[in-house]
Motif scaffolding. Structure first.
Motif, PDB file in Angstrom:
ATOM      1  N   SER A   1       0.813  -1.213   0.000  1.00  0.00           N
ATOM      2  CA  SER A   1       0.000   0.000   0.000  1.00  0.00           C
ATOM      3  C   SER A   1       0.849   1.268   0.000  1.00  0.00           C
ATOM      4  N   TYR A   2       2.160   1.111   0.094  1.00  0.00           N
ATOM      5  CA  TYR A   2       3.069   2.260   0.162  1.00  0.00           C
ATOM      6  C   TYR A   2       3.728   2.485  -1.190  1.00  0.00           C
ATOM      7  N   PRO A   3       4.142   3.722  -1.479  1.00  0.00           N
ATOM      8  CA  PRO A   3       4.854   3.974  -2.735  1.00  0.00           C
ATOM      9  C   PRO A   3       6.066   3.062  -2.870  1.00  0.00           C
ATOM     10  N   ALA A   4       6.393   2.692  -4.093  1.00  0.00           N
ATOM     11  CA  ALA A   4       7.496   1.766  -4.333  1.00  0.00           C
ATOM     12  C   ALA A   4       8.803   2.287  -3.763  1.00  0.00           C
ATOM     13  N   SER A   5       8.999   3.599  -3.785  1.00  0.00           N
ATOM     14  CA  SER A   5      10.247   4.171  -3.278  1.00  0.00           C
ATOM     15  C   SER A   5      10.350   4.092  -1.758  1.00  0.00           C
ATOM     16  N   VAL A   6       9.207   3.908  -1.078  1.00  0.00           N
ATOM     17  CA  VAL A   6       9.171   3.886   0.387  1.00  0.00           C
ATOM     18  C   VAL A   6       9.332   2.466   0.924  1.00  0.00           C
ATOM     19  N   ARG A   7       8.833   1.478   0.196  1.00  0.00           N
ATOM     20  CA  ARG A   7       8.769   0.101   0.707  1.00  0.00           C
ATOM     21  C   ARG A   7      10.099  -0.437   1.214  1.00  0.00           C
ATOM     22  N   PRO A   8      11.236  -0.182   0.538  1.00  0.00           N
ATOM     23  CA  PRO A   8      12.495  -0.743   1.041  1.00  0.00           C
ATOM     24  C   PRO A   8      12.897  -0.228   2.417  1.00  0.00           C
ATOM     25  N   HIS A   9      12.313   0.882   2.837  1.00  0.00           N
ATOM     26  CA  HIS A   9      12.698   1.492   4.111  1.00  0.00           C
ATOM     27  C   HIS A   9      11.752   1.127   5.255  1.00  0.00           C
ATOM     28  N   LEU A  10      10.707   0.362   4.960  1.00  0.00           N
ATOM     29  CA  LEU A  10       9.774  -0.052   6.000  1.00  0.00           C
ATOM     30  C   LEU A  10      10.334  -1.252   6.760  1.00  0.00           C
ATOM     31  N   VAL A  11      10.013  -1.327   8.033  1.00  0.00           N
ATOM     32  CA  VAL A  11      10.430  -2.434   8.888  1.00  0.00           C
ATOM     33  C   VAL A  11       9.205  -3.285   9.180  1.00  0.00           C
TER      34      VAL A  11
END
Length: 412
Positions: free
Chosen positions: A384-394
């Motif tokens: 549900s998050y922008p593709a650029s944000v997903r790698p930074h989610l825990v």
């Protein structure tokens, strides 16, 4: 706009016969993920009730047009309600949406509206009159708080339908229990709960009985238990309060008092549910209270973070390395509330925030990151998050793995 404008809006459109639909805007509702055909998702069953002419399965993608006014942002649009139903013909879609908002110029599609509370007030219409809709998109947390005082908490994935003046329908419009549901039948509700509404801890214990671990990873277990716990809560709420409503009221004050009691009960549940689930799952994962984590400790200047790791004792010990300390806040939504965690633990530079919000905009995420906030999001919500944000989610599971070894050393 000033809060007085919102008060006037609620009074003007909170009239008998109106139907309100309130939801937290997900990234897939706005343009935050860059999705095509963006527009707020609204359950087709609700749209069918408002626009009966939309419910024509024999037609491919039936639609209708109506006037929509975003009063919070002085915007008027001619909107299309459409039922994408090609799944009935071998396709993949079977959902309803509102479209034709004009792109990111609309407050409903603005990426920075992701996570905002939006209320759609559909007004009654008679013969020869078209339906119209008035919308308020909350720009600030104070506006959302004011609306939730009227209609109760609105959480991600849990929209609220509210019909002014009809308390039984407003508060108890629940669907029938399906297979695997946690809804309690009347005979399954403990008798004591009918005379004293159960605490959050009691409902959590019942939830754990019905949704045991069974090998599920923490992220999936958290989401499944939250759904189950909400169903249990609604079952008890209906069993306790609906008989009183059916008895009728001899005075308006009695009616208002009971309505406020119900809404306050929902606020209390919403305010503590997530952190209680997090505490339970961390304990099941082998983290020990006051050794691996401390729940709701009181630290400097009376601050009370939701969770400290490895313990309050370690935090209070100036010799304990600050880089081995962690804190976790648990908030169902983070759009306006993330700033609340910035000053919750002075010794900890990076604040972890667990949220169930369905996405943030890239701008919101950048602002959080620059302030030292790290988002912890259940794995199934990452898309549900922008593709650029997903790698930074825990993920919740990874966060538990990070804090697990912290308790190995409780001193310098």
């Amino acid at each position: 706009m000033a809060l007085t404008d919102l008060v006037g809006w609620m009074d003007e459109y909170g009239v008998p016969g109106a139907v309100w639909f309130a939801k937290r805007l997900a990234a897939n509702d706005t343009l935050a993920t860059g999705a095509h055909g963006a527009g707020p998702y609204i359950p087709k069953e609700f749209l069918f009730s408002v626009f009966p002419d939309l419910n024509h399965p024999e037609e491919e993608n039936p639609d209708c047009w109506f006037d929509l006014y975003i009063d919070s942002h002085a915007d008027r649009r001619r909107i299309r309600a459409i039922w994408y139903n090609n799944r009935l013909r071998g396709g993949t879609r079977n959902e309803a949406r509102l479209t034709n908002f004009g792109g990111g110029r609309s407050a409903l599609l603005d990426p920075d509206s992701t996570g905002a509370l939006a209320v759609f007030a559909f007004l009654p219409h008679g013969p020869g009159r078209q339906m119209e809709c008035h919308v308020w998109v909350c720009d600030q947390g104070a506006e959302a708080d004011l609306l939730e005082e009227r209609i109760g908490p609105v959480e991600p994935k849990a929209p609220v339908v509210w019909q002014p003046g009809e308390i039984a329908r407003d508060l108890f419009m629940h669907t029938d229990a399906g297979p695997g549901s946690c809804r309690l039948l009347p005979g399954e509700i403990p008798p004591a709960w009918l005379t004293r509404f159960p605490t959050g801890e009691e409902i959590i214990r019942e939830t754990v009985k019905r949704r045991q671990r069974n090998g599920l990873e923490p992220d999936r277990l958290l989401m499944r238990r939250r759904e189950c716990e909400f169903e249990i809560f609604l079952s008890v709420e209906e069993a306790v309060y609906l008989p009183r409503i059916r008895q009728g009221f001899s005075a308006i004050g009695d009616f208002l008092s009971l309505a406020q009691t119900i809404l306050q009960s929902r606020k209390t549940r919403s305010g503590t549910s997530l952190e209680l689930h997090v505490r339970e799952i961390m304990t099941e994962e082998g983290l020990l209270a006051d050794t691996s984590f401390t729940y709701r400790p009181v630290i400097e200047n009376g601050k009370r973070p939701d969770f400290l790791f490895p313990s309050k004792a370690a935090y209070d010990n100036p010799a304990f390395p600050a880089e081995r300390l962690r804190m976790l806040a648990a908030k169902t939504t983070c759009k306006d509330r993330w700033r609340q965690v910035l000053n919750e633990a002075d010794r900890i530079a990076t604040k972890h925030l667990l949220t169930l919000q369905e996405g943030v905009s890239e701008g919101q995420f950048r602002e959080m990151s620059e302030a030292g906030v790290r988002l912890v999001v259940p794995a199934e919500l990452h898309r549900s998050y922008p593709a650029s944000v997903r790698p930074h989610l825990v993920t919740f599971e990874n966060f538990i793995g990070d804090v697990r070894p912290l308790s190995a050393i409780q001193g310098p």
